[in-house]
Design a protein around this motif. Structure first.
Motif, PDB file in Angstrom:
ATOM      1  N   UNK A 236       0.823  -1.208   0.000  1.00  0.00           N
ATOM      2  CA  UNK A 236       0.000   0.000   0.000  1.00  0.00           C
ATOM      3  C   UNK A 236       0.857   1.258   0.000  1.00  0.00           C
ATOM      4  N   UNK A 237       1.957   1.237   0.747  1.00  0.00           N
ATOM      5  CA  UNK A 237       2.861   2.390   0.765  1.00  0.00           C
ATOM      6  C   UNK A 237       3.469   2.649  -0.605  1.00  0.00           C
ATOM      7  N   UNK A 238       3.792   1.576  -1.333  1.00  0.00           N
ATOM      8  CA  UNK A 238       4.432   1.740  -2.644  1.00  0.00           C
ATOM      9  C   UNK A 238       3.512   2.475  -3.609  1.00  0.00           C
ATOM     10  N   UNK A 239       2.213   2.174  -3.576  1.00  0.00           N
ATOM     11  CA  UNK A 239       1.284   2.870  -4.457  1.00  0.00           C
ATOM     12  C   UNK A 239       1.122   4.327  -4.034  1.00  0.00           C
ATOM     13  N   UNK A 240       1.046   4.566  -2.729  1.00  0.00           N
ATOM     14  CA  UNK A 240       0.953   5.943  -2.247  1.00  0.00           C
ATOM     15  C   UNK A 240       2.190   6.743  -2.634  1.00  0.00           C
ATOM     16  N   UNK A 241       3.352   6.115  -2.561  1.00  0.00           N
ATOM     17  CA  UNK A 241       4.590   6.790  -2.962  1.00  0.00           C
ATOM     18  C   UNK A 241       4.592   7.104  -4.455  1.00  0.00           C
ATOM     19  N   UNK A 242       4.027   6.219  -5.260  1.00  0.00           N
ATOM     20  CA  UNK A 242       3.910   6.486  -6.694  1.00  0.00           C
ATOM     21  C   UNK A 242       3.075   7.740  -6.933  1.00  0.00           C
ATOM     22  N   UNK A 243       1.945   7.870  -6.229  1.00  0.00           N
ATOM     23  CA  UNK A 243       1.115   9.050  -6.384  1.00  0.00           C
ATOM     24  C   UNK A 243       1.836  10.312  -5.978  1.00  0.00           C
ATOM     25  N   UNK A 244       2.553  10.260  -4.867  1.00  0.00           N
ATOM     26  CA  UNK A 244       3.310  11.433  -4.425  1.00  0.00           C
ATOM     27  C   UNK A 244       4.400  11.800  -5.414  1.00  0.00           C
ATOM     28  N   UNK A 245       5.107  10.790  -5.921  1.00  0.00           N
ATOM     29  CA  UNK A 245       6.199  11.044  -6.867  1.00  0.00           C
ATOM     30  C   UNK A 245       5.672  11.738  -8.123  1.00  0.00           C
ATOM     31  N   UNK A 246       4.549  11.266  -8.640  1.00  0.00           N
ATOM     32  CA  UNK A 246       3.996  11.867  -9.844  1.00  0.00           C
ATOM     33  C   UNK A 246       3.477  13.277  -9.572  1.00  0.00           C
ATOM     34  N   UNK A 247       2.807  13.463  -8.436  1.00  0.00           N
ATOM     35  CA  UNK A 247       2.279  14.786  -8.108  1.00  0.00           C
ATOM     36  C   UNK A 247       3.402  15.798  -7.915  1.00  0.00           C
ATOM     37  N   UNK A 248       4.478  15.398  -7.251  1.00  0.00           N
ATOM     38  CA  UNK A 248       5.601  16.314  -7.053  1.00  0.00           C
ATOM     39  C   UNK A 248       6.245  16.694  -8.377  1.00  0.00           C
ATOM     40  N   UNK A 249       6.363  15.721  -9.291  1.00  0.00           N
ATOM     41  CA  UNK A 249       6.925  16.025 -10.604  1.00  0.00           C
ATOM     42  C   UNK A 249       6.043  17.032 -11.339  1.00  0.00           C
ATOM     43  N   UNK A 250       4.749  16.757 -11.391  1.00  0.00           N
ATOM     44  CA  UNK A 250       3.834  17.644 -12.113  1.00  0.00           C
ATOM     45  C   UNK A 250       3.758  19.022 -11.472  1.00  0.00           C
ATOM     46  N   UNK A 251       3.840  19.072 -10.153  1.00  0.00           N
ATOM     47  CA  UNK A 251       3.806  20.368  -9.478  1.00  0.00           C
ATOM     48  C   UNK A 251       4.915  21.286  -9.970  1.00  0.00           C
ATOM     49  N   UNK A 252       6.070  20.694 -10.301  1.00  0.00           N
ATOM     50  CA  UNK A 252       7.181  21.483 -10.803  1.00  0.00           C
ATOM     51  C   UNK A 252       7.118  21.789 -12.288  1.00  0.00           C
ATOM     52  N   UNK A 253       6.147  21.191 -12.997  1.00  0.00           N
ATOM     53  CA  UNK A 253       6.071  21.366 -14.451  1.00  0.00           C
ATOM     54  C   UNK A 253       4.915  22.251 -14.896  1.00  0.00           C
TER      55      UNK A 253
END
Length: 410
Positions: A236-253
């Motif tokens: 469950x943590x791995x999927x949550x981390x995937x969401x955070x990783x993508x959101x952080x990337x998009x936030x910077x773009x």
């Protein structure tokens, strides 16, 4: 004596309003924005937005005339990047043109990056598919045929490279929102459990996943409850981390005011269901496993906790239309339950319907938007409006009037 408003009255009132005559009184309905206001979606208390998914360029004027305020536009990754590192100029130019046309028609745009349509060259280069404990590789239908972006760095790097190129190519265009999730159907979830009668599936056995696993030899239904807890928490943590990783990337773009709509599907794991799955040793008998929400990893509380601190995030249920099954947290509708979870993190909530819905379902969705204080509703979808009893554009026109109605009668 009051009269029915004419087209001249509408034009005088401005592009942001429509006029109707009800019971002999002319009422102003704020159903259409004069121009897309990206910052609006980040402000508390903004009027709820009604948007349409799957819109084509040709449909934009009619959508705007019906009083809707937004559309979701995008392009499949496989079309946009047919070769590694090269965007298709024609595909991107067409997307830019459609975004500009939407803006000219007064429609705000939510971008779908299309990561759920991975290019074939990525798998040919060795990218992993999701694999379960029995060695089955995940293969889904179009839009669900995703690669293992949760565990495989090769897929993650390819996604990041594509998003940087795509958003760079769209630089300067007004994007009100970007959809976050990037897995099946663009949502934040593992694949479905597609085996009848067996609810033990975990999609955590690809080679990259096993390299990261705290217990690579573990199989659901075997070992101790402590083993089950270690593996499930990691899953469950791995999927949550995937969401955070993508959101952080998009936030910077994207621009600061652009909203990040995190797509959260299905029913979600409800209170006590993670513990129940652990107590059952992940043997497939617990409620969360039988409903498929364990397999799909739909722990919304965990996912929103991981996103805490990323500015401009909104949770978006893609199951706004199902009715409540009961008053308890285990049985309330997904939109109602997600709203309660999101409130703990001060995150706004939006909604989408499941698709193929009629006017009654649309009314229920609008009731939910207004009753729960959602930021807006994106309706699925423009491709089948009015087909086989589905809601049509006139139904959406009425929904837009309800969602944008001014509380003050003239």
């Amino acid at each position: 004596m009051s009269r029915r408003p004419t087209r001249r009255d509408v034009l005088r009132a401005g592009a942001g309003t429509a006029l109707v005559a009800v019971a002999g009184t002319t009422i102003v309905l704020a159903t259409r924005q004069a121009a897309p206001d990206r910052a609006m979606w980040r402000r508390p208390g903004h009027a709820p937005v009604l948007g349409l998914l799957q819109a084509t360029r040709e449909q934009l004027p009619a959508i705007a005339d019906a009083g809707l305020g937004a559309v979701t536009l995008g392009v499949p990754w496989a079309q946009a990047e047919p070769e590694p590192g090269r965007l298709d100029d024609g595909v991107v130019d067409d997307l830019r043109g459609t975004v500009e046309a939407a803006r000219d028609d007064g429609l705000a745009v939510s971008l779908s990056p299309g990561l759920q349509y991975p290019p074939s060259w990525l798998e040919e280069r060795g990218a992993a598919r999701f694999v379960d404990q029995d060695g089955r590789e995940w293969h889904g239908e179009t839009g669900d045929d995703v690669l293992d972006a949760v565990f495989d760095p090769l897929v993650q790097e390819a996604q990041e490279s594509f998003l940087r190129r795509l958003l760079g190519a769209l630089d300067g265009l007004p994007l009100a929102a970007v959809r976050v999730g990037g897995l099946g159907r663009g949502e934040l979830r593992y694949p479905f459990d597609d085996r009848d009668g067996d609810a033990t599936t975990l999609w955590a056995y690809s080679a990259p996943a096993l390299e990261r696993s705290p217990m690579p030899g573990y199989r659901p239904g075997e070992g101790t409850d402590e083993d089950a807890e270690v593996v499930l928490e990691w899953y469950l943590d791995a999927l949550a981390d995937h969401g955070r990783r993508q959101a952080e990337l998009l936030r910077g773009l994207v621009a600061e005011e652009t909203l990040l709509l995190v797509l959260m599907p299905s029913w979600g794991l409800r209170p006590g269901e993670v513990a129940g799955a652990v107590e059952a040793g992940l043997d497939g008998t617990s409620r969360g496993e039988r409903q498929g929400t364990v397999t799909e990893g739909l722990d919304w509380d965990r996912q929103l906790a991981a996103l805490d601190g990323v500015p401009g995030v909104a949770a978006c249920t893609t199951w706004l239309d199902p009715p409540d099954q009961g008053p308890s947290p285990a049985d309330t509708s997904p939109g109602r339950y997600l709203t309660g979870v999101a409130a703990r993190y001060a995150v706004p909530v939006w909604g989408e319907n499941t698709g193929g819905n009629d006017a009654t379902d649309l009314d229920r969705c609008v009731d939910r938007v207004l009753g729960l204080g959602l930021g807006g509703l994106f309706w699925m979808g423009a491709a089948d409006l009015g087909d086989d009893g589905r809601a049509d554009l006139d139904d959406l026109r009425r929904a837009a009037a309800r969602m944008g109605a001014d509380d003050d009668d003239d």
